[in-house]
Design a protein around this motif. Structure first.
Motif, mmCIF file in Angstrom:
data_model
loop_
_atom_site.group_PDB
_atom_site.id
_atom_site.type_symbol
_atom_site.label_atom_id
_atom_site.label_comp_id
_atom_site.label_asym_id
_atom_site.label_seq_id
_atom_site.Cartn_x
_atom_site.Cartn_y
_atom_site.Cartn_z
ATOM 1 N N GLY A 1 0.815 -1.196 0.000
ATOM 2 C CA GLY A 1 0.000 0.000 0.000
ATOM 3 C C GLY A 1 0.855 1.256 0.000
ATOM 4 N N ASP A 2 0.189 2.394 0.019
ATOM 5 C CA ASP A 2 0.889 3.677 -0.010
ATOM 6 C C ASP A 2 1.091 4.264 1.386
ATOM 7 O OD1 ASP A 2 -1.694 4.297 0.599
ATOM 8 O OD2 ASP A 2 -2.092 5.470 -1.202
ATOM 9 N N GLY A 3 0.736 3.508 2.414
ATOM 10 C CA GLY A 3 0.955 3.960 3.786
ATOM 11 C C GLY A 3 -0.093 4.915 4.309
ATOM 12 N N LYS A 4 -1.121 5.206 3.509
ATOM 13 C CA LYS A 4 -2.157 6.133 3.955
ATOM 14 C C LYS A 4 -3.188 5.403 4.826
ATOM 15 C CE LYS A 4 -1.741 9.189 -0.051
ATOM 16 N NZ LYS A 4 -2.417 9.799 -1.220
ATOM 17 N N VAL A 5 -3.604 6.068 5.876
ATOM 18 C CA VAL A 5 -4.582 5.475 6.787
ATOM 19 C C VAL A 5 -5.973 5.671 6.202
ATOM 20 C CG1 VAL A 5 -5.572 5.528 9.102
ATOM 21 C CG2 VAL A 5 -3.118 5.880 8.778
ATOM 22 N N ARG A 6 -6.557 4.591 5.735
ATOM 23 C CA ARG A 6 -7.909 4.633 5.161
ATOM 24 C C ARG A 6 -8.924 3.913 6.038
ATOM 25 N NH1 ARG A 6 -4.582 4.215 0.574
ATOM 26 N NH2 ARG A 6 -5.032 5.777 -1.036
ATOM 27 N N ARG A 7 -8.469 2.884 6.730
ATOM 28 C CA ARG A 7 -9.386 2.054 7.503
ATOM 29 C C ARG A 7 -9.088 2.142 8.999
ATOM 30 N NH1 ARG A 7 -9.083 -3.769 4.723
ATOM 31 N NH2 ARG A 7 -6.881 -3.407 5.228
ATOM 32 N N MET A 8 -10.107 1.798 9.750
ATOM 33 C CA MET A 8 -9.974 1.735 11.202
ATOM 34 C C MET A 8 -10.710 0.481 11.677
ATOM 35 S SD MET A 8 -8.427 3.551 13.518
ATOM 36 C CE MET A 8 -8.351 5.236 12.899
ATOM 37 N N PHE A 9 -10.266 -0.051 12.785
ATOM 38 C CA PHE A 9 -10.879 -1.253 13.355
ATOM 39 C C PHE A 9 -11.781 -0.870 14.532
ATOM 40 C CE2 PHE A 9 -7.201 -2.737 11.130
ATOM 41 C CZ PHE A 9 -7.538 -3.980 10.641
ATOM 42 N N THR A 10 -12.781 -1.689 14.759
ATOM 43 C CA THR A 10 -13.617 -1.497 15.945
ATOM 44 C C THR A 10 -13.002 -2.189 17.157
ATOM 45 O OG1 THR A 10 -14.959 -3.438 15.358
ATOM 46 C CG2 THR A 10 -15.737 -1.273 14.603
ATOM 47 N N ARG A 11 -12.259 -3.252 16.907
ATOM 48 C CA ARG A 11 -11.585 -3.978 17.984
ATOM 49 C C ARG A 11 -10.483 -4.851 17.369
ATOM 50 N NH1 ARG A 11 -16.533 -5.999 16.946
ATOM 51 N NH2 ARG A 11 -16.740 -8.198 16.391
ATOM 52 N N GLU A 12 -9.502 -5.165 18.194
ATOM 53 C CA GLU A 12 -8.403 -6.030 17.767
ATOM 54 C C GLU A 12 -8.007 -6.947 18.921
ATOM 55 O OE1 GLU A 12 -5.228 -4.733 14.714
ATOM 56 O OE2 GLU A 12 -5.639 -2.939 15.904
ATOM 57 N N ARG A 13 -7.379 -8.054 18.553
ATOM 58 C CA ARG A 13 -6.932 -8.984 19.584
ATOM 59 C C ARG A 13 -5.579 -8.538 20.128
ATOM 60 N NH1 ARG A 13 -8.706 -13.546 21.442
ATOM 61 N NH2 ARG A 13 -10.335 -13.593 19.836
ATOM 62 N N TRP A 14 -5.492 -8.450 21.440
ATOM 63 C CA TRP A 14 -4.255 -8.030 22.105
ATOM 64 C C TRP A 14 -4.046 -8.907 23.333
ATOM 65 C CZ3 TRP A 14 -0.231 -4.861 21.126
ATOM 66 C CH2 TRP A 14 0.584 -4.494 22.178
ATOM 67 N N GLU A 15 -2.967 -9.703 23.308
ATOM 68 C CA GLU A 15 -2.655 -10.621 24.400
ATOM 69 C C GLU A 15 -3.855 -11.525 24.711
ATOM 70 O OE1 GLU A 15 -1.230 -8.370 27.692
ATOM 71 O OE2 GLU A 15 0.685 -7.886 26.722
ATOM 72 N N ASN A 16 -4.361 -12.138 23.630
ATOM 73 C CA ASN A 16 -5.476 -13.099 23.716
ATOM 74 C C ASN A 16 -6.782 -12.488 24.208
ATOM 75 O OD1 ASN A 16 -3.797 -15.246 22.841
ATOM 76 N ND2 ASN A 16 -3.052 -15.545 24.942
ATOM 77 N N GLN A 17 -6.903 -11.176 24.087
ATOM 78 C CA GLN A 17 -8.150 -10.507 24.456
ATOM 79 C C GLN A 17 -8.564 -9.544 23.353
ATOM 80 O OE1 GLN A 17 -7.596 -8.584 28.243
ATOM 81 N NE2 GLN A 17 -7.984 -10.455 29.407
ATOM 82 N N LEU A 18 -9.872 -9.379 23.167
ATOM 83 C CA LEU A 18 -10.374 -8.413 22.198
ATOM 84 C C LEU A 18 -10.446 -7.038 22.863
ATOM 85 C CD1 LEU A 18 -13.204 -10.377 20.346
ATOM 86 C CD2 LEU A 18 -10.999 -9.660 19.430
ATOM 87 N N VAL A 19 -9.676 -6.122 22.327
ATOM 88 C CA VAL A 19 -9.603 -4.775 22.897
ATOM 89 C C VAL A 19 -10.281 -3.799 21.942
ATOM 90 C CG1 VAL A 19 -8.069 -2.947 23.698
ATOM 91 C CG2 VAL A 19 -7.434 -5.349 24.020
#
Length: 206
Positions: free
Chosen positions: A1-19
Motif C-alpha cells: 500500500g501507499d501507507g495512507k490510513v484509510r481504515r480503522m478497526f472497531t476492535r483487535e486482539r491483544w494478548e489473547n483478548q479483544l480490545v
C-alpha cells in the motif's frame, strides 16, 4: 500500500483478548459484527471543534463547549511528530484522524467495501455494454464507449457512497475499459495492415 490510513478497526486482539479501538469505544460500537471500516474523509475536518491547550490553561473558552460531550485530547503541532498520512488531506494529526473515525461511526457512516464478487459482476456487465456500444465501429466509438464506462462507474460509485456507506473500487472498471480500447485499436490496425498488404499484392500482380 501507499501507507495512507484509510481504515480503522472497531476492535483487535491483544494478548489473547479483544480490545476495543478508541473511536468504537466512545461510540459504543466495539461489540458490533463489523470489525473494520473505511473512515469517511468526506467529513470536513474544520467542522470538528477544537480548543487549544493555551486557551484551556488560561481559561479562555466557554465550558459549555465541552459540557456533556466526548472530548479528545491530543497534539497537533508538527514538531511533536504525530502526523499521519491520509487521503484527501495528505496528512493530519493522529488525534484528528481518531476524531474523523469517531465522527464516521457517530454519523452511522462506517464505509464498507463492496464484495469483489459484485464488482466482478458489474465489470462483466460493463464488458457486455462495451461490446454492444463500441463493437465493430471506429476507434472513436470505442474510445467514447470506454470513457463512458469509466465516467458512469465513477458517478455511480459517488452517488452510491453519498446515499449509503459503501465503497466501490473503480480500478477494475478503469482497467477493463482501457484494455478493451487497446485491444480494439490493435485489431483495427491489424485489419488496416492486412488491407494495405492485400492492395499492394493485388497491384503488384496487376
Amino acid at each position: 500500500g501507499d501507507g495512507k490510513v484509510r481504515r480503522m478497526f472497531t476492535r483487535e486482539r491483544w494478548e489473547n483478548q479483544l480490545v476495543p479501538h478508541f473511536a468504537a469505544r466512545l461510540t459504543g460500537q466495539h461489540g458490533a459484527k463489523m470489525t473494520r471500516y473505511y473512515i469517511d474523509y468526506a467529513i470536513d475536518v474544520n467542522s470538528i471543534p477544537r480548543i487549544s491547550f493555551a486557551d484551556v490553561v488560561n481559561g479562555r473558552f466557554d465550558p459549555a463547549q465541552v459540557k456533556g460531550r466526548q472530548v479528545l485530547i491530543g497534539a497537533s503541532a508538527l514538531q511533536l511528530g504525530d502526523m499521519v498520512t491520509v487521503p484527501l488531506y495528505r496528512s493530519l494529526p493522529g488525534m484528528v484522524v481518531q476524531a474523523l473515525a469517531y465522527s464516521t461511526l457517530e454519523k452511522n457512516r462506517p464505509i464498507q467495501r463492496l464484495h469483489p464478487g459484485y464488482v466482478l459482476g458489474l465489470c462483466l456487465l460493463g464488458l457486455v455494454l462495451l461490446q454492444l456500444i463500441g463493437g465493430g465501429r471506429s476507434w472513436k466509438y470505442s474510445l467514447a464507449a470506454s470513457l463512458g464506462l469509466i465516467t458512469t462507474a465513477t458517478l455511480g460509485a459517488l452517488g452510491i457512497q453519498i446515499r449509503a456507506p459503501l465503497y466501490i473500487d473503480l480500478a477494475p472498471f478503469i482497467l477493463l475499459a482501457s484494455l478493451d480500447f487497446l485491444m480494439r485499436l490493435v485489431t483495427m490496425l491489424r485489419r488496416q495492415d492486412i488491407m494495405l498488404l492485400t492492395q499492394s499484392l493485388a497491384s503488384g500482380l496487376g
